[in-house]
Design an enzyme around this catalytic site. Structure first.
Site, PDB file in Angstrom:
ATOM      1  N   LYS A   1       2.891   9.263   8.732  1.00  0.00           N
ATOM      2  CA  LYS A   1       1.908   9.060   9.804  1.00  0.00           C
ATOM      3  C   LYS A   1       2.345   9.581  11.178  1.00  0.00           C
ATOM      4  O   LYS A   1       1.699  10.444  11.747  1.00  0.00           O
ATOM      5  CB  LYS A   1       1.519   7.583   9.883  1.00  0.00           C
ATOM      6  CG  LYS A   1       0.653   7.155   8.688  1.00  0.00           C
ATOM      7  CD  LYS A   1       0.090   5.764   8.843  1.00  0.00           C
ATOM      8  CE  LYS A   1      -1.014   5.474   7.848  1.00  0.00           C
ATOM      9  NZ  LYS A   1      -0.576   4.809   6.611  1.00  0.00           N
TER      10      LYS A   1
ATOM     11  N   ASP B   1       9.226   2.722   1.708  1.00  0.00           N
ATOM     12  CA  ASP B   1       8.026   3.420   2.181  1.00  0.00           C
ATOM     13  C   ASP B   1       7.874   3.164   3.677  1.00  0.00           C
ATOM     14  O   ASP B   1       7.470   2.093   4.102  1.00  0.00           O
ATOM     15  CB  ASP B   1       6.802   2.912   1.406  1.00  0.00           C
ATOM     16  CG  ASP B   1       5.501   3.598   1.844  1.00  0.00           C
ATOM     17  OD1 ASP B   1       5.485   4.239   2.922  1.00  0.00           O
ATOM     18  OD2 ASP B   1       4.495   3.465   1.118  1.00  0.00           O
TER      19      ASP B   1
ATOM     20  N   PHE C   1       0.858  -1.192   0.000  1.00  0.00           N
ATOM     21  CA  PHE C   1       0.000   0.000   0.000  1.00  0.00           C
ATOM     22  C   PHE C   1       0.888   1.233   0.000  1.00  0.00           C
ATOM     23  O   PHE C   1       1.730   1.402   0.875  1.00  0.00           O
ATOM     24  CB  PHE C   1      -0.949   0.035   1.207  1.00  0.00           C
ATOM     25  CG  PHE C   1      -1.875   1.218   1.147  1.00  0.00           C
ATOM     26  CD1 PHE C   1      -2.976   1.206   0.300  1.00  0.00           C
ATOM     27  CD2 PHE C   1      -1.627   2.371   1.886  1.00  0.00           C
ATOM     28  CE1 PHE C   1      -3.822   2.308   0.200  1.00  0.00           C
ATOM     29  CE2 PHE C   1      -2.459   3.481   1.791  1.00  0.00           C
ATOM     30  CZ  PHE C   1      -3.559   3.450   0.947  1.00  0.00           C
TER      31      PHE C   1
END
Ligand SMILES: *Cc1c(COP(=O)(O)O)cnc(C)c1O
Length: 387
Positions: free
Chosen positions: A236, A207, A122
């Protein structure tokens, strides 16, 4: 009827206050928050040091354009560079934007097009990052994706060794797949990916949008493996809840992102940077991360041991406070039961319970959470031996 697009399947539950690991809903019921806004509130809710930094910044100036010098942007960048293999930082507002910047930089720098990623990955919801995401359910209905994106099976060394061709700009990989089911990459797989990038003159993009900022007990999760990415993306946990993202890159990439090549109106604005700087100053302390590692290892060891004999539990895995419990069945009803018991947890795919407590979670809260978890998963409750 709601005036919102129904893009999220929302619970009819509003969290109205939060402090540390504890959140309270509109009925006054409190919960241990093992979601943390999906790995965002790494310092828990309303952490004092970040709150102070934002309040101080609010008193001086909120926003200026990147046409001006922003000294706390420099400071936040220095902290990221000092704790990674990178030499320069570009700030943006989200994980997808960080990956978008990485993909653009990889194409610009190498002059090549193809971006290789992995199945079950993702990377975000923009066109480029959706195209990089190896999940058909994310692509459905959006017409042709961007050209030159290829997907290989994760943790498959042979598939990586088989990559050939002239046109490969980058390989983008999560060292632990978060949304895809909490799947840790193996050391040999990640080293094969790095090796292949070197051989092809392609960039290695890691990532770390979910795994970065102390989540696994180190500043970045790739640091558990002997690899040195060209580009690292994160978001995040970076602002403790203030929206902010960053793309970090090695020195040789700097000339490819020269003035006017890429940009963002809000990226790295003084308020966001106050949040990021205070967050990083706290989390990137050796003693802080050491404690995260110890607490997390003890917790993971404990639930692994306790769940060993539960037939419905297939595997317990993860690193630091990114933990997945894979079951033989779907987990949705179990998340509902955990919530009833006062523990907020998440799924990662249909059959994995994902636990993402704040890094500041206490031993007592971990003990309490593991008791709730064992109860819901049907382990007889002769008091947990944790701690
Ligand atoms: C959440 C996530 C993203 C997307 O971040 P947004 O801020 O939602 O755009 C990208 N990559 C990974 C690994 C993520 O977990």
């Amino acid at each position: 009827m709601s005036s919102l697009f129904p893009t999220y399947s929302r619970l009819p539950l509003e969290l109205v206050s939060g402090n540390g690991t504890i959140v309270e809903d509109h009925n006054g019921k409190s919960y241990l928050d093992f979601i943390s806004g999906i790995a965002v509130c790494n310092l828990g809710h309303a952490p004092e040091e970040v709150k102070k930094a934002i309040e101080t910044q609010l008193q001086s100036i909120w926003h200026v354009s990147n046409l001006f010098t922003i000294s706390n942007q420099e400071k936040a960048a220095e902290l990221l560079v000092a704790n990674s293999s990178a030499d320069a930082v570009f700030f943006c507002n989200s994980g997808a934007e960080a990956n978008e910047a990485a993909i653009k930089l990889a194409r610009k720098h190498t002059g090549k097009s193809t971006i290789i990623s992995f199945k079950q990955s993702f990377h975000g919801r923009t066109f480029a990052t959706m195209s990089a995401t190896g999940q058909e359910k994310i692509h459905g209905g959006f017409g042709p994706l961007l050209p030159s994106f290829d997907y290989l099976p994760y943790n498959d060394i042979e598939a990586v060794e088989g990559i050939g061709g002239e046109d490969i700009a980058a390989i983008i990989v999560e060292v632990i797949q978060g949304e895809g089911g909490v799947n840790p990459g193996t050391q040999s797989f990640l080293q094969a990916v790095e090796q292949k990038c070197k051989q092809l003159g392609a960039l290695l993009i890691v990532d770390e949008v979910q795994t970065g900022i102390g989540r696994t007990g180190l500043p970045f999760a790739y640091q558990h493996y002997s690899i040195s990415p060209d580009i690292i993306t994160t978001a995040k946990g970076l602002g403790s809840g203030f929206p902010v993202g960053a793309m970090l890159g090695k020195a040789d990439l700097i000339p490819s992102f020269s003035a006017g090549v890429h940009g963002s109106t809000f990226g790295g604005n003084p308020l966001a940077m106050a949040a990021a700087q205070a967050t990083l100053e706290t989390i990137f302390q050796e003693e802080f991360l050491q404690e995260v590692k110890q607490k997390a290892e003890a917790f993971l060891g404990n639930i692994k041991e306790k769940l060993k004999t539960v037939p419905s539990v297939k595997e317990v895995r993860g690193k630091g406070f990114l933990i997945g419990i894979e079951l033989e069945t779907e987990v949705k009803h179990l998340l509902d039961q955990l919530r009833e018991e006062g523990l907020l947890a998440l799924s990662a795919g249909p059959r994995v319970i994902r636990l993402l407590p704040p890094l500041t979670v206490t031993e007592e809260e971990l003990q309490e959470a593991s008791e709730k978890l064992l109860k819901v998963l049907g382990v007889s409750s002769n008091k947990s031996q944790y701690v």
